[in-house]
Design an enzyme around this catalytic site. Sequence first.
Site, short mmCIF file in Angstrom:
data_model
loop_
_atom_site.label_atom_id
_atom_site.label_comp_id
_atom_site.label_asym_id
_atom_site.label_seq_id
_atom_site.Cartn_x
_atom_site.Cartn_y
_atom_site.Cartn_z
N ASP A 1 -10.88 2.17 -2.62
CA ASP A 1 -11.31 1.97 -1.24
C ASP A 1 -12.83 1.96 -1.14
OD1 ASP A 1 -8.90 1.60 -0.17
OD2 ASP A 1 -8.72 3.55 0.81
N ASP B 1 0.84 -1.20 0.00
CA ASP B 1 0.00 0.00 0.00
C ASP B 1 0.88 1.25 0.00
OD1 ASP B 1 -2.29 1.53 0.19
OD2 ASP B 1 -3.00 0.60 2.05
C1 DGJ Z 1 -5.82 1.91 2.07
C2 DGJ Z 1 -6.23 0.68 1.34
O1 DGJ Z 1 -6.78 1.00 0.11
C3 DGJ Z 1 -7.19 -0.12 2.22
O2 DGJ Z 1 -7.69 -1.23 1.53
C4 DGJ Z 1 -6.48 -0.52 3.46
O3 DGJ Z 1 -5.44 -1.41 3.16
C5 DGJ Z 1 -5.95 0.71 4.18
N1 DGJ Z 1 -5.17 1.54 3.31
C6 DGJ Z 1 -5.12 0.33 5.36
O4 DGJ Z 1 -4.52 1.40 5.95
#
Ligand code: DGJ
Length: 738
Positions: free
Chosen positions: A543, A481
């Site tokens: 997200d 990420d």
């Molecule tokens: C952003 C990601 O897109 C989410 O799926 C998750 O992993 C969060 N970060 C965790 O901080």
Amino acid sequence: MTHSIQPIGDRAFHLMTDSSSVVLEVGDGGHLELLWFGDPLRLDCATQLDGIRRPRGPLPGCTVDAGTMTDPPTSLHRQPMAFATAGKGDYRRPGLVIDGQGVLDLTCRGHRIIGGGVPDEVLPSADPEPDSQTLEVILADDLVGVTVTVRWTTFPAAGVFTVRTTVSNTGPESWRLLDVASVLIDLPDRGFDVITLDGWWGSEAHITRTSLGHQRLVNSSATGSSSTEHNPGTLLMESGAGEDHGRGYACNLLYSGSHATSYEGGSAGLVRMVSGINPEGFGWCLDPGADFVTPEAVLSYTASGTNGIARAMHRFVNASVVPRHWRHRERPIVLNNWEGTYLDFDLESLTEIAQGAAWLGAETFVLDDGWFGHRRDDETSGIGDWWANTEKLPGGLEALIARVQDLGLEFGLWVEPESVSQDSDLYRAHPEWAIHQPGRAPSLGRHQLLLDLTRDEVRDHLVLTMGRLLDDHPISFIKWDMNRLISDAHEAGFHHRYVLGLYDVLARVFGPRPHVLLESCSSGGNRFDLGMLTFGPQIWASDCTDAFERIAIQRGVGMLYPASTISAHVSAAPNHLTGRAASLDFRFAVSAPYVLGIELDPRQLSQEDMEVLRDRVAWYKTQRAVTQFGEHRWPDGAGDQHEQVVAIAGDRALAWIYARFPRRGVTPRPLRVPGTTGPVVLQQRFGRSPSTVQLPDGALAQGLPMPLLADGQALIFEIELGMGRSAMAARDGAEECI
Ligand code: DGJ
């Protein structure tokens, strides 16, 4: 090997794919021109070029000639160029800008045809096909002391070309590069629309269609990442073109940083496309003898609408972009705990969730954010300390992994290596490793800073830390990420140097460990790009897991990226981000055409929902070759209120129809799979009235009437194409006819 590049006479070249032709020619004045980019041609001799060459001169009005004394005279502003600079009468966006040089005049000094591609050592490169060839054309301006090498590589089976530029300082002085295009081409203006994939966090890749006319339209990102604002992939389609008809082009970049692609309509009846690194904030000092290599651009042409572009780009990505180990290899169904627990979990709760995951039929349990360092139940601490938080996980990762494996699941782990929390051991030991400008307080994003990946010691630290994590634990999946945009980049060219640093780290971590599936993520789809896909085969698209929203997001990225790269999870209802509720069947149906996953706490599901989801997961496993690797298409004009997705693999197909905020009484468009002939068996799965019918020959190609659907309803069809009649008669329930 079949030759896919053929010299025509002594200064033209025919570059061929199965579905397109490009003809490049060195013009009378020595400049590189693009004579053709379109339908496949049969070209046998140089005299045939007269018919496709744009007539030169006389020069109208105030037009300036190129100073090359051609007869008739040449205006570079009116010629279809395949690389161009300013100062000699071409007033469109140039492909190369050197500080202090108002005039650059690049003329041809030689060419080579090479088998395969010419990969770069650091920047991602597409893997050539068996019949790929590369045309290398060398252009130079001796007065300035610059050489530009333009390389076009053919991908005949995919129907794609890649283009990359190398700039070399051949003079005695250092100079500063301000802008250099990966590709620059001029296309005959057919009355085009530009299609861009635009959005923001949680609303990525919405399709925007803008009529170009006589203006310059720039699709760019300045965030340091390819960005949710504007994906680097764009399309240039005839204004009447739809999903299945009309001509057009696509351009994308194997690049994850700040990018810019411009389309410029003009008086000469040409549209100029220039694509590459965003020149804003860019600057690169080239010493004598030094080179600068651009990211690789990807071009495709179609005569059959946006689905034609999708087909070419999908084939190309599946065959030449994603890491070899994962090419056409089915991706596991993961259960990721993020939306199930956020940061609030412990060994026992994770074990129960993993038990639920196993019961549901998931294959990999992915532990998301919060497992490391002194990460508390908020987001202010711990990033950078990649060792297990033993308050949450007594016994460390080992204890959890053992339990997960006992359940028959593989283990996956979330990391965010590029970031650092100020409240972390890493930051306390090395505050200077964070990107900062001396004398200014750094800007925080999600309470964290970014590590300066341009520094050798930072990259070495990350390679060592991530390598250890992977070697010390049986981890088969990494979600990498990156949750903030770059700031405090106070030196020109920093964004590009950061991306080079990132690629170096990814290559050193995952190159020696090809079996680890890297799912990249950047606050959702902030780096949904071909660069990241060369290191890991799939990307967390957004997200936002609300099924209603995901239809548009997945449709957008699906235009240029295949289903096998789009990670799509079934999450809880109501959705955590939007508060909207959708039925479990709808949520499943929206995720199912892509790489299915689960993103919820199974302990919160009713027994009935658990059983439904388990049943759907089992079905998905039988269809994975079609959902992940079938040819995905979006039937013409399916539209906003009802979306359709069709995936075809050999003699099997799947179709999904979604109702999203439909007006009352409006039925979905007919279900169509163009080109299908022969007998077809259509089975409607799940929902209120599962059924199996045999269709008359040809009906599916024209379209089948669909029932009224309420908001949030979906239909799923399993289709057997061209099945023999005797086999059909033997099928249960095949007697019912539409
Ligand atoms: C952003 C990601 O897109 C989410 O799926 C998750 O992993 C969060 N970060 C965790 O901080």
